[in-house]
Design a protein around this motif. Structure first.
Motif, PDB file in Angstrom:
ATOM      1  N   GLY A 260       1.704  11.047  -6.532  1.00  0.00           N
ATOM      2  CA  GLY A 260       2.401  11.922  -5.608  1.00  0.00           C
ATOM      3  C   GLY A 260       1.418  12.366  -4.544  1.00  0.00           C
ATOM      4  N   ALA A 261       1.759  12.137  -3.285  1.00  0.00           N
ATOM      5  CA  ALA A 261       0.845  12.471  -2.198  1.00  0.00           C
ATOM      6  C   ALA A 261       1.494  13.468  -1.250  1.00  0.00           C
ATOM      7  CB  ALA A 261       0.439  11.219  -1.433  1.00  0.00           C
ATOM      8  N   VAL A 262       0.669  14.326  -0.668  1.00  0.00           N
ATOM      9  CA  VAL A 262       1.157  15.350   0.250  1.00  0.00           C
ATOM     10  C   VAL A 262       1.583  14.736   1.579  1.00  0.00           C
ATOM     11  CG1 VAL A 262       0.484  17.382   1.573  1.00  0.00           C
ATOM     12  CG2 VAL A 262      -0.157  17.191  -0.831  1.00  0.00           C
ATOM     13  N   GLY A 263       0.842  13.730   2.062  1.00  0.00           N
ATOM     14  CA  GLY A 263       1.145  13.127   3.357  1.00  0.00           C
ATOM     15  C   GLY A 263       0.804  11.655   3.381  1.00  0.00           C
ATOM     16  N   SER A 264       1.018  11.038   4.535  1.00  0.00           N
ATOM     17  CA  SER A 264       0.838   9.594   4.640  1.00  0.00           C
ATOM     18  C   SER A 264      -0.625   9.179   4.486  1.00  0.00           C
ATOM     19  CB  SER A 264       1.381   9.101   5.980  1.00  0.00           C
ATOM     20  OG  SER A 264       0.733   9.743   7.062  1.00  0.00           O
ATOM     21  N   THR A 265      -1.550  10.004   4.983  1.00  0.00           N
ATOM     22  CA  THR A 265      -2.963   9.637   4.869  1.00  0.00           C
ATOM     23  C   THR A 265      -3.424   9.668   3.420  1.00  0.00           C
ATOM     24  OG1 THR A 265      -3.420  10.493   7.081  1.00  0.00           O
ATOM     25  CG2 THR A 265      -5.304  10.182   5.629  1.00  0.00           C
ATOM     26  N   SER A 266      -3.095  10.753   2.718  1.00  0.00           N
ATOM     27  CA  SER A 266      -3.501  10.835   1.311  1.00  0.00           C
ATOM     28  C   SER A 266      -2.797   9.773   0.483  1.00  0.00           C
ATOM     29  CB  SER A 266      -3.236  12.233   0.754  1.00  0.00           C
ATOM     30  OG  SER A 266      -1.900  12.630   0.936  1.00  0.00           O
ATOM     31  N   GLU A 267      -1.568   9.437   0.839  1.00  0.00           N
ATOM     32  CA  GLU A 267      -0.867   8.371   0.123  1.00  0.00           C
ATOM     33  C   GLU A 267      -1.583   7.042   0.302  1.00  0.00           C
ATOM     34  OE1 GLU A 267       3.677   7.758  -0.258  1.00  0.00           O
ATOM     35  OE2 GLU A 267       3.063   6.434   1.374  1.00  0.00           O
ATOM     36  N   ARG A 268      -1.997   6.747   1.532  1.00  0.00           N
ATOM     37  CA  ARG A 268      -2.722   5.494   1.782  1.00  0.00           C
ATOM     38  C   ARG A 268      -4.029   5.457   0.995  1.00  0.00           C
ATOM     39  NH1 ARG A 268      -6.869   4.821   4.773  1.00  0.00           N
ATOM     40  NH2 ARG A 268      -6.550   6.748   5.967  1.00  0.00           N
ATOM     41  N   VAL A 269      -4.748   6.573   0.986  1.00  0.00           N
ATOM     42  CA  VAL A 269      -6.016   6.623   0.272  1.00  0.00           C
ATOM     43  C   VAL A 269      -5.821   6.370  -1.218  1.00  0.00           C
ATOM     44  CG1 VAL A 269      -7.912   8.153  -0.431  1.00  0.00           C
ATOM     45  CG2 VAL A 269      -7.163   8.112   1.956  1.00  0.00           C
ATOM     46  N   VAL A 270      -4.845   7.040  -1.799  1.00  0.00           N
ATOM     47  CA  VAL A 270      -4.604   6.893  -3.242  1.00  0.00           C
ATOM     48  C   VAL A 270      -4.115   5.484  -3.571  1.00  0.00           C
ATOM     49  CG1 VAL A 270      -3.120   7.663  -5.128  1.00  0.00           C
ATOM     50  CG2 VAL A 270      -4.207   9.345  -3.639  1.00  0.00           C
ATOM     51  N   ALA A 271      -3.222   4.952  -2.745  1.00  0.00           N
ATOM     52  CA  ALA A 271      -2.702   3.605  -3.003  1.00  0.00           C
ATOM     53  C   ALA A 271      -3.824   2.577  -2.969  1.00  0.00           C
ATOM     54  CB  ALA A 271      -1.625   3.263  -1.977  1.00  0.00           C
ATOM     55  N   GLU A 272      -4.725   2.703  -1.990  1.00  0.00           N
ATOM     56  CA  GLU A 272      -5.848   1.769  -1.904  1.00  0.00           C
ATOM     57  C   GLU A 272      -6.851   1.991  -3.026  1.00  0.00           C
ATOM     58  OE1 GLU A 272      -7.423   2.378   1.987  1.00  0.00           O
ATOM     59  OE2 GLU A 272      -5.766   1.333   3.006  1.00  0.00           O
ATOM     60  N   LEU A 273      -7.039   3.235  -3.404  1.00  0.00           N
ATOM     61  CA  LEU A 273      -8.005   3.554  -4.452  1.00  0.00           C
ATOM     62  C   LEU A 273      -7.622   2.923  -5.781  1.00  0.00           C
ATOM     63  CD1 LEU A 273     -10.535   5.292  -5.143  1.00  0.00           C
ATOM     64  CD2 LEU A 273      -8.957   7.155  -5.705  1.00  0.00           C
ATOM     65  N   TYR A 274      -6.312   2.955  -6.079  1.00  0.00           N
ATOM     66  CA  TYR A 274      -5.853   2.475  -7.390  1.00  0.00           C
ATOM     67  C   TYR A 274      -5.032   1.192  -7.324  1.00  0.00           C
ATOM     68  CZ  TYR A 274      -7.333   7.001  -9.202  1.00  0.00           C
ATOM     69  OH  TYR A 274      -8.076   8.097  -9.567  1.00  0.00           O
ATOM     70  N   GLY A 275      -4.808   0.655  -6.117  1.00  0.00           N
ATOM     71  CA  GLY A 275      -4.028  -0.569  -5.997  1.00  0.00           C
ATOM     72  C   GLY A 275      -2.586  -0.392  -6.425  1.00  0.00           C
ATOM     73  N   LEU A 276      -1.995   0.734  -6.061  1.00  0.00           N
ATOM     74  CA  LEU A 276      -0.628   1.029  -6.486  1.00  0.00           C
ATOM     75  C   LEU A 276       0.389   0.426  -5.524  1.00  0.00           C
ATOM     76  CD1 LEU A 276      -1.024   4.789  -7.490  1.00  0.00           C
ATOM     77  CD2 LEU A 276      -0.900   2.806  -9.019  1.00  0.00           C
ATOM     78  N   PRO A 277       1.491  -0.127  -6.036  1.00  0.00           N
ATOM     79  CA  PRO A 277       2.549  -0.644  -5.159  1.00  0.00           C
ATOM     80  C   PRO A 277       3.395   0.502  -4.609  1.00  0.00           C
ATOM     81  CG  PRO A 277       3.199  -0.895  -7.442  1.00  0.00           C
ATOM     82  CD  PRO A 277       1.778  -0.363  -7.460  1.00  0.00           C
ATOM     83  N   ASP A 278       4.185   0.203  -3.593  1.00  0.00           N
ATOM     84  CA  ASP A 278       5.024   1.228  -2.981  1.00  0.00           C
ATOM     85  C   ASP A 278       5.945   1.914  -3.993  1.00  0.00           C
ATOM     86  OD1 ASP A 278       3.974   0.966  -0.490  1.00  0.00           O
ATOM     87  OD2 ASP A 278       5.661  -0.142   0.366  1.00  0.00           O
ATOM     88  N   THR A 279       6.457   1.139  -4.942  1.00  0.00           N
ATOM     89  CA  THR A 279       7.412   1.697  -5.896  1.00  0.00           C
ATOM     90  C   THR A 279       6.764   2.651  -6.900  1.00  0.00           C
ATOM     91  OG1 THR A 279       7.173  -0.386  -7.120  1.00  0.00           O
ATOM     92  CG2 THR A 279       9.136  -0.128  -5.745  1.00  0.00           C
ATOM     93  N   ALA A 280       5.442   2.736  -6.894  1.00  0.00           N
ATOM     94  CA  ALA A 280       4.748   3.705  -7.755  1.00  0.00           C
ATOM     95  C   ALA A 280       4.331   4.948  -6.973  1.00  0.00           C
ATOM     96  CB  ALA A 280       3.521   3.062  -8.393  1.00  0.00           C
ATOM     97  N   LEU A 281       4.671   5.003  -5.688  1.00  0.00           N
ATOM     98  CA  LEU A 281       4.269   6.128  -4.842  1.00  0.00           C
ATOM     99  C   LEU A 281       5.446   7.077  -4.654  1.00  0.00           C
ATOM    100  CD1 LEU A 281       2.296   4.114  -2.143  1.00  0.00           C
ATOM    101  CD2 LEU A 281       1.396   5.229  -4.195  1.00  0.00           C
TER     102      LEU A 281
END
Length: 372
Positions: A216-237
């Motif tokens: 769960g991310a507060v905004g688009s930047t933190s979402e991008r950072v977390v997704a790249e950090l853990y290799g998460l797909p869109d459906t896990a965000l």
């Protein structure tokens, strides 16, 4: 309809959901199909007993089909569908089929599991379906047709596919347009119920797809950072926004093994202070808490400067200059809040939580919790 909080001088108007508008349009169309006349305005019975009237924006009657349209009025809520035309076309269906729903132009189709309806179904949610079925049954009964009518109801929202790009439908696997939503028929201004519902549906889809790690991310930047950090797909965000509490409370009832919460340092400092709604109108950064964390880490000389800082990021800069990892401390305190909220629900499946704090540039400035 109007509403206002005690002591507030301004009055905000309630609005109507797409489900209520679709029910009004379907009621008018089916009435015309049976009688040749469109009721205008048309009355709708909502789940909690309200009986609003809706003016028709368009109507059309041809052999075997009737179409009526209602302009959605979302009141004073910043709803992407405010002003949209909601159309319902009603045709006779097959014997014994009951009320069959179809997605017309601008209404999405479900493509992923985990939502209240199975893949392949039009994105017309269960409550609006029930509202329309009950309304059409009343029309049929009043016209001497007992029982639930056998009809096909096609809901359309012109330009709905374009509007849906500004919603979470694509991430939830709802393609081709908007969802027809609403549990009460009423839109309460700034209640953010649609956002919270999208968070819940995001969790449902992630679980149905077998994801063991969501973020769960507060905004688009933190979402991008977390997704790249853990290799998460869109459906896990999860589109958490400011609603950390909504994520935590729903996950404790519908758990996944791992949750990452990502956000800017200032927002997560609010979570560290125990706030579950991180919006600026509903919670503020507690600089005194940040000063207390500095003192606890053996930096009492920072207490004064941090308390007098202009912003949370200013406090972070002061701490960084003094060699204090304030980002990690805030992430750690935010982690305690998240774990406390989850533990209150006593989930059967343990949930491992970690926190990722970033600055405005998207640089990670603090982390807490176990690494995957």
């Amino acid at each position: 309809m109007t509403t206002s909080a005690p002591g507030e001088p301004s009055v905000l108007r309630y609005g109507w959901t797409t489900g209520a508008c679709a029910t009004a349009a379907a009621t008018a169309a089916y009435t015309a199909l049976l009688t040749g006349e469109f009721p205008d305005p048309v009355e709708v019975l909502l789940p909690k007993g309200r009986r609003p009237f809706f003016a028709l924006a368009t109507e059309s009657l041809e052999a075997g089909a009737a179409t009526a349209g209602v302009i959605k009025d979302a009141g004073d809520d910043p709803d992407v569908t405010h002003g949209a035309l909601v159309l319902a076309t009603v045709r006779e269906g097959g014997p014994g089929d009951g009320v069959v729903f179809r997605a017309g132009e601008g209404v999405g189709t479900i493509t992923l599991p985990g939502l209240p309806l199975p893949p392949g179904e039009p994105a017309i949610n269960p409550v609006p379906r029930r509202m329309m079925t009950e309304a059409l049954t009343r029309v049929a009964n009043a016209g001497g047709r007992p029982g639930t009518p056998d009809v096909i109801v096609e809901i359309s929202i012109p330009h709905g596919e374009e509007m849906a790009r500004h919603t979470w439908n694509p991430r939830l696997g709802i393609l081709g347009g908007l969802s027809v939503l609403g549990t009460t028929g009423v839109v309460v201004p700034y209640s953010c119920s649609a956002w919270i519902d999208s968070i819940r549906r995001g969790v449902d889809v992630a679980r149905a797809l077998g994801h063991r790690h969501v973020a769960g991310a507060v905004g688009s930047t933190s979402e991008r950072v977390v997704a790249e950090l853990y290799g998460l797909p869109d459906t896990a965000l999860l589109d958490m926004g400011d609603f950390a509490g909504a994520v935590l409370k729903y996950l404790r009832r519908h758990p996944v093994p791992r949750l990452t919460i990502g956000g800017g340092f200032a927002k997560l400092s609010k979570l560290a202070a125990g706030h579950l709604d991180l919006h600026s109108k509903r919670s503020q950064v507690d600089l005194a808490l940040l000063a207390e964390l500095a003192e606890q880490e053996g930096k009492p000389e920072l207490a004064g400067p941090i308390t007098g800082a202009n912003t949370a990021l200013h406090a972070l800069e002061l701490a960084s200059e003094a060699g204090l990892a304030l980002g990690d401390l805030v992430a750690g305190r935010a982690l305690l809040t998240a774990e406390r909220v989850i533990a209150e629900g006593k989930p059967e499946t343990p949930i491992a939580v970690d926190i990722v704090a970033i600055d405005r540039a998207g640089t990670i400035v603090g982390r807490a919790g176990p690494l995957p």
